[in-house]
Design a protein around this motif. Structure first.
Motif, mmCIF file in Angstrom:
data_model
loop_
_atom_site.group_PDB
_atom_site.id
_atom_site.type_symbol
_atom_site.label_atom_id
_atom_site.label_comp_id
_atom_site.label_asym_id
_atom_site.label_seq_id
_atom_site.Cartn_x
_atom_site.Cartn_y
_atom_site.Cartn_z
ATOM 1 N N MET A 1 27.526 21.809 2.298
ATOM 2 C CA MET A 1 28.865 22.783 2.481
ATOM 3 C C MET A 1 28.387 23.914 1.658
ATOM 4 O O MET A 1 27.663 23.948 0.680
ATOM 5 N N ASP A 2 28.916 24.965 2.489
ATOM 6 C CA ASP A 2 28.547 26.394 1.844
ATOM 7 C C ASP A 2 29.482 26.627 0.432
ATOM 8 O O ASP A 2 30.519 25.793 0.362
ATOM 9 N N LYS A 3 29.521 27.424 -0.299
ATOM 10 C CA LYS A 3 30.046 27.857 -1.843
ATOM 11 C C LYS A 3 31.886 27.873 -1.144
ATOM 12 O O LYS A 3 32.567 27.795 -1.800
ATOM 13 N N GLN A 4 31.678 28.778 -0.061
ATOM 14 C CA GLN A 4 33.181 29.211 0.336
ATOM 15 C C GLN A 4 34.124 27.820 0.589
ATOM 16 O O GLN A 4 35.060 27.597 0.490
ATOM 17 N N ASP A 5 33.068 27.056 1.475
ATOM 18 C CA ASP A 5 33.961 25.756 1.788
ATOM 19 C C ASP A 5 34.288 24.775 0.684
ATOM 20 O O ASP A 5 35.219 24.294 0.591
ATOM 21 N N GLU A 6 33.422 24.890 -0.320
ATOM 22 C CA GLU A 6 33.756 24.194 -1.548
ATOM 23 C C GLU A 6 34.909 24.841 -2.341
ATOM 24 O O GLU A 6 35.756 24.037 -2.951
ATOM 25 N N ARG A 7 34.935 26.064 -2.344
ATOM 26 C CA ARG A 7 36.059 26.756 -2.905
ATOM 27 C C ARG A 7 37.373 26.364 -2.454
ATOM 28 O O ARG A 7 38.542 25.942 -2.840
ATOM 29 N N THR A 8 37.382 26.409 -1.000
ATOM 30 C CA THR A 8 38.684 26.139 -0.055
ATOM 31 C C THR A 8 38.829 24.520 -0.343
ATOM 32 O O THR A 8 40.066 24.439 -0.450
ATOM 33 N N LYS A 9 38.045 23.736 -0.349
ATOM 34 C CA LYS A 9 38.273 22.225 -0.611
ATOM 35 C C LYS A 9 38.786 21.888 -2.095
ATOM 36 O O LYS A 9 39.810 21.273 -2.270
ATOM 37 N N ALA A 10 38.174 22.843 -3.121
ATOM 38 C CA ALA A 10 38.775 22.827 -4.381
ATOM 39 C C ALA A 10 40.023 23.151 -4.459
ATOM 40 O O ALA A 10 41.025 22.534 -5.348
ATOM 41 N N LYS A 11 40.608 24.415 -3.829
ATOM 42 C CA LYS A 11 41.895 24.932 -3.950
ATOM 43 C C LYS A 11 42.726 23.967 -3.418
ATOM 44 O O LYS A 11 43.880 23.790 -3.788
ATOM 45 N N LYS A 12 42.540 23.246 -2.137
ATOM 46 C CA LYS A 12 43.363 22.079 -1.477
ATOM 47 C C LYS A 12 43.558 21.004 -2.659
ATOM 48 O O LYS A 12 44.849 20.746 -2.695
ATOM 49 N N HIS A 13 42.628 20.690 -3.389
ATOM 50 C CA HIS A 13 42.893 19.612 -4.452
ATOM 51 C C HIS A 13 43.753 20.111 -5.545
ATOM 52 O O HIS A 13 44.596 19.138 -5.875
ATOM 53 N N ILE A 14 43.655 21.415 -5.929
ATOM 54 C CA ILE A 14 44.660 21.936 -6.924
ATOM 55 C C ILE A 14 45.932 21.920 -6.535
ATOM 56 O O ILE A 14 46.849 21.528 -7.165
ATOM 57 N N ASP A 15 46.075 22.597 -5.295
ATOM 58 C CA ASP A 15 47.436 22.370 -4.750
ATOM 59 C C ASP A 15 48.186 21.295 -4.598
ATOM 60 O O ASP A 15 49.280 21.150 -4.845
ATOM 61 N N ILE A 16 47.201 20.264 -4.148
ATOM 62 C CA ILE A 16 47.959 18.718 -4.063
ATOM 63 C C ILE A 16 48.228 18.330 -5.396
ATOM 64 O O ILE A 16 49.517 17.777 -5.821
ATOM 65 N N ALA A 17 47.329 18.614 -6.647
ATOM 66 C CA ALA A 17 47.697 18.086 -7.751
ATOM 67 C C ALA A 17 49.034 18.986 -8.508
ATOM 68 O O ALA A 17 49.908 18.422 -9.011
ATOM 69 N N GLN A 18 49.144 20.277 -7.981
ATOM 70 C CA GLN A 18 50.278 20.886 -8.504
ATOM 71 C C GLN A 18 51.414 20.490 -7.558
ATOM 72 O O GLN A 18 52.815 20.267 -8.384
ATOM 73 N N LYS A 19 51.349 20.075 -6.549
ATOM 74 C CA LYS A 19 52.490 19.591 -5.669
ATOM 75 C C LYS A 19 53.057 18.300 -6.049
ATOM 76 O O LYS A 19 54.292 17.953 -6.318
ATOM 77 N N ALA A 20 52.032 17.488 -6.842
ATOM 78 C CA ALA A 20 52.275 15.849 -7.484
ATOM 79 C C ALA A 20 52.953 16.262 -8.614
ATOM 80 O O ALA A 20 53.333 15.329 -9.344
#
Length: 66
Positions: A1-20
């Motif tokens: 997985m390239d770095k941009q994909d990793e950043r996108t994936k990490a952002k999704k996790h942060i968004d989920i945590a914030q929503k929770a």
């Protein structure tokens, strides 16, 4: 997985945590294998399901004991 994909994936996790309602997020790169991450993903919205997964995962239990 390239770095941009990793950043996108990490952002999704942060968004989920914030929503929770999480106030903080702990990032542990590579802690779970891809297969373990797929098993954990459906549990994320529930504290109880996440706790059950972590209590049944040897890596997480080892981290807890450390």
């Amino acid at each position: 997985m390239d770095k941009q994909d990793e950043r996108t994936k990490a952002k999704k996790h942060i968004d989920i945590a914030q929503k929770a309602g999480a106030e903080k997020v702990l990032v542990i790169p590579g802690f779970f294998s891809e297969q373990e991450a797929k098993q954990l993903a459906p549990c994320v919205g529930s504290y109880e399901k996440t706790a059950d997964f972590l209590n049944g995962n040897e890596k997480a239990l080892g981290w807890q004991r450390a």
